[in-house]
Motif scaffolding. Structure first.
Motif, PDB file in Angstrom:
ATOM      1  N   LYS A  40       0.812  -1.217   0.000  1.00 49.21           N
ATOM      2  CA  LYS A  40       0.000   0.000   0.000  1.00 49.21           C
ATOM      3  C   LYS A  40       0.841   1.261   0.000  1.00 49.21           C
ATOM      4  O   LYS A  40       0.336   2.338  -0.183  1.00 49.21           O
ATOM      5  CB  LYS A  40      -0.928   0.000   1.211  1.00 49.21           C
ATOM      6  CG  LYS A  40      -1.967  -1.104   1.139  1.00 49.21           C
ATOM      7  CD  LYS A  40      -2.870  -1.078   2.351  1.00 49.21           C
ATOM      8  CE  LYS A  40      -3.911  -2.186   2.290  1.00 49.21           C
ATOM      9  NZ  LYS A  40      -4.788  -2.180   3.483  1.00 49.21           N
ATOM     10  N   GLY A  41       2.144   1.169   0.255  1.00 42.66           N
ATOM     11  CA  GLY A  41       2.994   2.354   0.272  1.00 42.66           C
ATOM     12  C   GLY A  41       3.533   2.641  -1.106  1.00 42.66           C
ATOM     13  O   GLY A  41       2.990   2.245  -2.120  1.00 42.66           O
ATOM     14  N   GLY A 107       4.825  10.003   4.639  1.00 43.98           N
ATOM     15  CA  GLY A 107       5.058   8.702   4.019  1.00 43.98           C
ATOM     16  C   GLY A 107       4.880   8.667   2.525  1.00 43.98           C
ATOM     17  O   GLY A 107       4.834   7.589   1.928  1.00 43.98           O
ATOM     18  N   ASP A 110       9.990   7.747   0.432  1.00 39.00           N
ATOM     19  CA  ASP A 110      10.659   6.848   1.374  1.00 39.00           C
ATOM     20  C   ASP A 110      11.949   7.432   1.955  1.00 39.00           C
ATOM     21  O   ASP A 110      12.154   7.406   3.165  1.00 39.00           O
ATOM     22  CB  ASP A 110      10.963   5.518   0.676  1.00 39.00           C
ATOM     23  CG  ASP A 110       9.715   4.885   0.106  1.00 39.00           C
ATOM     24  OD1 ASP A 110       8.777   4.649   0.887  1.00 39.00           O
ATOM     25  OD2 ASP A 110       9.663   4.652  -1.121  1.00 39.00           O
ATOM     26  N   LYS A 161       7.773  12.099  12.699  1.00 38.79           N
ATOM     27  CA  LYS A 161       7.721  11.018  11.713  1.00 38.79           C
ATOM     28  C   LYS A 161       8.797  11.157  10.637  1.00 38.79           C
ATOM     29  O   LYS A 161       8.601  10.736   9.491  1.00 38.79           O
ATOM     30  CB  LYS A 161       6.332  10.937  11.069  1.00 38.79           C
ATOM     31  CG  LYS A 161       5.209  10.675  12.062  1.00 38.79           C
ATOM     32  CD  LYS A 161       3.868  10.617  11.358  1.00 38.79           C
ATOM     33  CE  LYS A 161       2.747  10.386  12.374  1.00 38.79           C
ATOM     34  NZ  LYS A 161       1.412  10.331  11.724  1.00 38.79           N
ATOM     35  N   SER A 262      11.250   7.988   5.829  1.00 39.46           N
ATOM     36  CA  SER A 262       9.900   8.034   6.375  1.00 39.46           C
ATOM     37  C   SER A 262       9.662   6.864   7.324  1.00 39.46           C
ATOM     38  O   SER A 262      10.338   5.830   7.236  1.00 39.46           O
ATOM     39  CB  SER A 262       8.867   7.974   5.245  1.00 39.46           C
ATOM     40  OG  SER A 262       8.859   6.686   4.645  1.00 39.46           O
ATOM     41  N   ASN A 263       8.702   7.024   8.212  1.00 44.47           N
ATOM     42  CA  ASN A 263       8.304   5.920   9.091  1.00 44.47           C
ATOM     43  C   ASN A 263       7.796   4.735   8.291  1.00 44.47           C
ATOM     44  O   ASN A 263       8.050   3.576   8.624  1.00 44.47           O
ATOM     45  CB  ASN A 263       7.196   6.387  10.050  1.00 44.47           C
ATOM     46  CG  ASN A 263       7.755   7.030  11.300  1.00 44.47           C
ATOM     47  OD1 ASN A 263       8.956   7.035  11.539  1.00 44.47           O
ATOM     48  ND2 ASN A 263       6.877   7.583  12.114  1.00 44.47           N
ATOM     49  N   THR A 264       7.075   5.034   7.207  1.00 45.87           N
ATOM     50  CA  THR A 264       6.507   3.982   6.361  1.00 45.87           C
ATOM     51  C   THR A 264       7.596   3.058   5.837  1.00 45.87           C
ATOM     52  O   THR A 264       7.434   1.832   5.823  1.00 45.87           O
ATOM     53  CB  THR A 264       5.744   4.602   5.169  1.00 45.87           C
ATOM     54  OG1 THR A 264       4.771   5.521   5.650  1.00 45.87           O
ATOM     55  CG2 THR A 264       5.069   3.531   4.344  1.00 45.87           C
ATOM     56  N   LYS A 267       9.512   1.024   8.887  1.00 43.19           N
ATOM     57  CA  LYS A 267       8.699  -0.039   9.499  1.00 43.19           C
ATOM     58  C   LYS A 267       8.675  -1.314   8.667  1.00 43.19           C
ATOM     59  O   LYS A 267       8.345  -2.387   9.171  1.00 43.19           O
ATOM     60  CB  LYS A 267       7.268   0.462   9.724  1.00 43.19           C
ATOM     61  CG  LYS A 267       7.141   1.442  10.875  1.00 43.19           C
ATOM     62  CD  LYS A 267       5.713   1.933  11.027  1.00 43.19           C
ATOM     63  CE  LYS A 267       5.592   2.900  12.195  1.00 43.19           C
ATOM     64  NZ  LYS A 267       4.202   3.442  12.333  1.00 43.19           N
ATOM     65  N   GLN A 268       9.019  -1.208   7.386  1.00 46.57           N
ATOM     66  CA  GLN A 268       9.010  -2.388   6.523  1.00 46.57           C
ATOM     67  C   GLN A 268      10.340  -3.138   6.539  1.00 46.57           C
ATOM     68  O   GLN A 268      10.468  -4.195   5.917  1.00 46.57           O
ATOM     69  CB  GLN A 268       8.659  -1.981   5.102  1.00 46.57           C
ATOM     70  CG  GLN A 268       7.241  -1.434   4.980  1.00 46.57           C
ATOM     71  CD  GLN A 268       6.931  -1.024   3.570  1.00 46.57           C
ATOM     72  OE1 GLN A 268       6.873  -1.855   2.673  1.00 46.57           O
ATOM     73  NE2 GLN A 268       6.736   0.253   3.358  1.00 46.57           N
TER      74      GLN A 268
END
Length: 350
Positions: A40-41, A107, A110, A161, A262-264, A267-268
Motif C-alpha cells: 500500500k505504500g 510517508g 521513502d 515522523k 519516512s516511518n513507512t 517499518k518495513q
C-alpha cells in the motif's frame, strides 16, 4: 428465458461467454499478483524478498550531495544482496525540498536528502546553524551534530515522523549579487523561505524576498531581485554566476544537510536491514563531506578564472556589527545550545 434455451438458440454467444469468463479469470489472476507485488505504500515487495523504495533529491546529478545519495543507494543494494533497491529521483522530479520534507513526514516518499533549512520547520533549534559566524569552522558543526545536541535533533525529528539517518555537509554560504554596491540599503536579496535568513537580510538593511532556488537565475536576470543568499555549489550548478558576478562569503556560514527516511519505509525493514541502512547512510556521509570540500575548491578556482569576484565578510565591518544585533533574540531562546557551541569551540582550541 432460461439460459440453456438461450445458448441453444445462440451458439455464437456461447463462445463469447467462454471468452468473457477466461478474461475475467485472467484479470482476477493479474489483480492477485499485483496485490502480491505491490504493497500500500510507495515501495514494491517482490516475491517477499525485494523491497523497492524511492529517494528524492532536488539537485542535479553532478552535485556532491546527489553523488552521495547514489553512494548510499549502491551500498544498500550491495550489502543486502539486492533485497533492497532504492530508485533516485533528482532535479526536483518529486518536488522542491519543502515538498519533499512534507512527503517524508506523511510517508509519500521513502528517503530523501534535504537541507536543514527545511527541517527547521520541525525543530526550531536548527535555526541556530544559519547564524553567520556562530561556529568557528566546519569541524565545530560536525562535533555538535555528533554529540548530545545532534541526538536531541534526531529525537525531535522522529517525533515528527522523520527518521534522520545521517548528517551531510553543507556548502559554504554567502550573498551573491549583480552589483558591487553591497552596501546599498534596500538591495533586494532572494532568500530561502526561512525566518532566520529573512531576519539576517533585514539586519543588513537589505530587502529579503522569499524565492525558490530554481527561480533565482530568472529573477536576477529580470531585475526582480539584485542577488540571493545561498550556498556556493547551488550558485555554481544553477549557473547563477552568469547573472551575479559578485560573491560575498559569510565567515563560517553553513546549513548542514540530512539524509532522512519516512516511518513507512523504516517499518518495513527487519532489524538487520535497518542496521544496514543506518551504516550505509553514515558511510555515504563520509564520502559526501570529502566530495563537498574537494568540489568547492575546484569551483572557486574555475569561477575566479571566469571573472567572478569573491569577497570575505570578515573584511566588511558593517556586516559584523549587524550580525551582533541578529544574535540577541537567540541568546535567551537557545541558552543550552549556545553554551554547547561555546564549549566545543573552546575545546577545539586546546
Amino acid at each position: 428465458m432460461r439460459i440453456s434455451t438461450y445458448l441453444e438458440r445462440s451458439p455464437n454467444d456461447l463462445k463469447r461467454i467462454k471468452i468473457a469468463i477466461i478474461i475475467c479469470f485472467c484479470l482476477i489472476f493479474m489483480y492477485i499478483n499485483y496485490a502480491r507485488f505491490f504493497n500500500k505504500g510507495n515501495n514494491t515487495l517482490v516475491d517477499n524478498r525485494q523491497l523497492i523504495f524511492r529517494l528524492a533529491e532536488s539537485r542535479c546529478s553532478k552535485h556532491p550531495s546527489v553523488k552521495a545519495t547514489q553512494k548510499f543507494i549502491d551500498l544498500v543494494k550491495e550489502r543486502t544482496n539486492g533485497e533492497i533497491e532504492i530508485i533516485k529521483f533528482d532535479s526536483s522530479d518529486l518536488g522542491n525540498e519543502t515538498n519533499i520534507a512534507e512527503q517524508i513526514e506523511f510517508g509519500g516518499i521513502d528517503f530523501a536528502r534535504v537541507s536543514t533549512l527545511y527541517l527547521s520547520n520541525y525543530v526550531d533549534e536548527i535555526n541556530m546553524f544559519f547564524l553567520p559566524n556562530i561556529f568557528k569552522d566546519r569541524n565545530d558543526i560536525e562535533l555538535l551534530l555528533d554529540g548530545e545536541m545532534g541526538s536531541l535533533f534526531t529525537e525531535r525529528l522522529k517525533n515528527e515522523k522523520i527518521n534522520l539517518l545521517a548528517w551531510y555537509e553543507g556548502s559554504r554560504r554567502g550573498i551573491y549579487t549583480n552589483t558591487s554596491m553591497i552596501y546599498l540599503e534596500g538591495l533586494k536579496i532572494g532568500v530561502p523561505e526561512n525566518e532566520t535568513k529573512m531576519n539576517e537580510m533585514i539586519s543588513l538593511s537589505f530587502s529579503p524576498i522569499p524565492v525558490k532556488v530554481e527561480d533565482i537565475y530568472n529573477y536576477i536576470k529580470s531585475g526582480y531581485i539584485q542577488g540571493a543568499e545561498n550556498d556556493l555549489l547551488e550558485y555554481y550548478y544553477n549557473n547563477n554566476y552568469e547573472v551575479a558576478k559578485y560573491f560575498y562569503f559569510m565567515s563560517c556560514s553553513y546549513a548542514p544537510e540530512a539524509l532522512i527516511a519516512s516511518n513507512t519505509a523504516i517499518k518495513q525493514l527487519t532489524p538487520e536491514q535497518q542496521k544496514i541502512i543506518s551504516e550505509a547512510a553514515k558511510d555515504s556521509a563520509v564520502y559526501e563531506k570529502e566530495e563537498i570540500i574537494e568540489t568547492e575548491t575546484k569551483v572557486i578556482e574555475e569561477l575566479k578564472k571566469a571573472g567572478i569576484n569573491f569577497v570575505e565578510y570578515d573584511h566588511i565591518e558593517k556586516f559584523n556589527e549587524a550580525f551582533e544585533k541578529l544574535y540577541v533574540p537567540f541568546r535567551d531562546k537557545y541558552v543550552n545550545l549556545l553554551n554547547e557551541i561555546t564549549r566545543i569551540g573552546e575545546d577545539d582550541e586546546k
